[in-house]
Design an enzyme around this catalytic site. Sequence first.
Site, mmCIF file in Angstrom:
data_model
loop_
_atom_site.group_PDB
_atom_site.id
_atom_site.type_symbol
_atom_site.label_atom_id
_atom_site.label_comp_id
_atom_site.label_asym_id
_atom_site.label_seq_id
_atom_site.Cartn_x
_atom_site.Cartn_y
_atom_site.Cartn_z
ATOM 1 N N HIS A 264 -8.320 0.412 -1.714
ATOM 2 C CA HIS A 264 -6.710 0.418 -1.527
ATOM 3 C C HIS A 264 -6.081 1.102 -2.690
ATOM 4 O O HIS A 264 -5.389 1.996 -2.093
ATOM 5 C CB HIS A 264 -6.519 -1.273 -1.476
ATOM 6 C CG HIS A 264 -4.756 -1.477 -1.411
ATOM 7 N ND1 HIS A 264 -4.187 -1.982 -0.429
ATOM 8 C CD2 HIS A 264 -3.716 -1.039 -2.284
ATOM 9 C CE1 HIS A 264 -3.121 -2.117 -0.742
ATOM 10 N NE2 HIS A 264 -2.852 -1.753 -1.802
ATOM 11 N N GLU A 265 -6.407 0.915 -3.772
ATOM 12 C CA GLU A 265 -5.927 1.555 -4.742
ATOM 13 C C GLU A 265 -6.015 3.140 -4.844
ATOM 14 O O GLU A 265 -5.092 3.971 -5.155
ATOM 15 C CB GLU A 265 -5.788 1.187 -6.317
ATOM 16 C CG GLU A 265 -5.520 -0.572 -6.442
ATOM 17 C CD GLU A 265 -4.193 -0.887 -6.080
ATOM 18 O OE1 GLU A 265 -3.345 0.055 -6.191
ATOM 19 O OE2 GLU A 265 -3.755 -1.858 -5.701
ATOM 20 N N HIS A 268 -3.519 4.715 -2.606
ATOM 21 C CA HIS A 268 -2.270 5.117 -3.103
ATOM 22 C C HIS A 268 -2.727 6.406 -4.136
ATOM 23 O O HIS A 268 -1.922 7.289 -4.196
ATOM 24 C CB HIS A 268 -2.060 3.920 -4.250
ATOM 25 C CG HIS A 268 -1.356 2.738 -3.491
ATOM 26 N ND1 HIS A 268 -0.257 2.983 -2.615
ATOM 27 C CD2 HIS A 268 -1.599 1.225 -3.506
ATOM 28 C CE1 HIS A 268 0.211 1.514 -2.440
ATOM 29 N NE2 HIS A 268 -0.859 0.664 -2.789
ATOM 30 N N GLU A 294 2.292 2.277 0.658
ATOM 31 C CA GLU A 294 1.439 1.333 1.349
ATOM 32 C C GLU A 294 0.787 1.741 2.358
ATOM 33 O O GLU A 294 -0.321 1.232 2.911
ATOM 34 C CB GLU A 294 2.350 0.096 1.471
ATOM 35 C CG GLU A 294 1.371 -1.093 1.655
ATOM 36 C CD GLU A 294 0.597 -1.571 0.279
ATOM 37 O OE1 GLU A 294 0.895 -0.870 -0.686
ATOM 38 O OE2 GLU A 294 -0.278 -2.422 0.434
HETATM 39 ZN ZN ZN Z 1 -0.584 -1.196 -2.551
#
Ligand code: ZN
Length: 501
Positions: A264-265, A268, A294
């Site tokens: 997830h990170e 980003h 996101e």
């Molecule tokens: Zn996030």
Amino acid sequence: MEQKLGELKSRLLEVNDLNSAAALLNWDQSTYMPAGGAEARGRQMSTLARLAHEKFVDEEIGTLLDDLAPAVRQLDADSDDRRLVEVARREFERAVKIPSALVAEMSSHFAASYDLWTRARPANDFRVVQSTLEKTLDLSRRLAACFPGYDHIADPLIDMSDYGMKAATVSTLFAELRAELVPLVQAITAQTPADDGSLKRFYPAQQQLDFGLKIIREYGYDFERGRQDITHHPFMTKFSLGDVRITTRVKEDDLNEGLFSTLHEAGHAMYEQGIDMRYEGTPLASGTSSGVHESQSRLWENIVGRSRSFWEHWYPQLQAEFPQQLGDIALDTFYRAINKVERSLIRTDADEVTYNLHVMMRFDFELALLEGRLAIKDLPEAWRERFKTDIGITPSDDKDGCLQDVHWFAGPIGGAFQGYTLGNILSAQFYEAARTATPAVELELPRGQYGALHGWLREHIYRHGSKYTAPEIVARATGQALTIEPYMRYLRTKFGGLYQL
Ligand code: ZN
């Protein structure tokens, strides 16, 4: 004009440097700072925030922006310089409306509040943070009041993270999505749940971390310009385009936690690392909105990272790494386990189908708190009631109830949550556009290759930073405005297959 533009850029660079220094202090506070540093750290971050704000709202910057306005209007609508001046003007006009004293007060309050939250949550004690949260609500209202003329008090706060969005537009979109999601959740949860026992065996932390790092290296996260550390609440932060860091957390009895936080990170971070280097130090050098940001984390975490094609490549390696834990588990069993749909307590652990119900609930609470329909002291009880109605279960304590998310304890109440669901919706819309334009995107997944997808995202989203607004990026990249259809198609296909709907 060249000279004035140069002057503007060098002033904006100083503001950027102060903000980056504050971000570094914040990263340190969440990773390595000993507890004794908390009080001074709050003051230091508040000083930097105030200085950055004062420098940014300097009259000279206003004059430069005024002087440059007619000249940049002669430039092509797509020119970097024109866009830079326009984005700087938009942010300047917002910043001048907020008094420096309020900026400093919020910064030191949020640092203290974050510190209290890190103790209140493990102690499961809402009373520890209640009066602090009341102050946060008051500050949030004062912040919104800096922008009179709004339709809803949450609008200015939403606009700060998702420019152009309002409480009313978000509410309408969420109602439309909810009408599609609720029957899907009901149909799935009526069936026997997937068995995810294999994920709850013992997985040594370091091995998990190493495996996650191996995957994101293949994704294209650049370790020459980044690193990963451990925190309570995973996040991505950037000090320059050459230093974009991520954090994660690991549980030795849950393989989901660390691995998918890392994916997830990294999503980003790849967005920020992919921004055109020419924008370094300017207001164009960051992702364009929290929703688009996101969408990138959820795309790499879920659409790629929880797909069957992805694991066709990685699962044999994961089994080789954890032979005792996974040697007897077939790929399809594992695939079902990492996509288990269930009514659960924690937003960050929630599956793709129920996740947005968690977000909608928080969004509605933000509106109710800001409007004064809900008092902070009644939040824990309101949380339990709403959870029962929406998710179908009741948290037994506040730790897994209203204390679970860091957001209201580290920033204003309002504008903090809608971006998560906007991001889910957009992740599918972007992925569908990428896959349609470049068939190699799908063909590469079972081979563990991501060059076609990463390349498409870099070209259509990453490199532009904030040059285009979120609606502009969505229209340019996908040929249409934000729509829930690709997302619902994605969920129905994937979970329809998993649960024979
Ligand atoms: Zn996030």
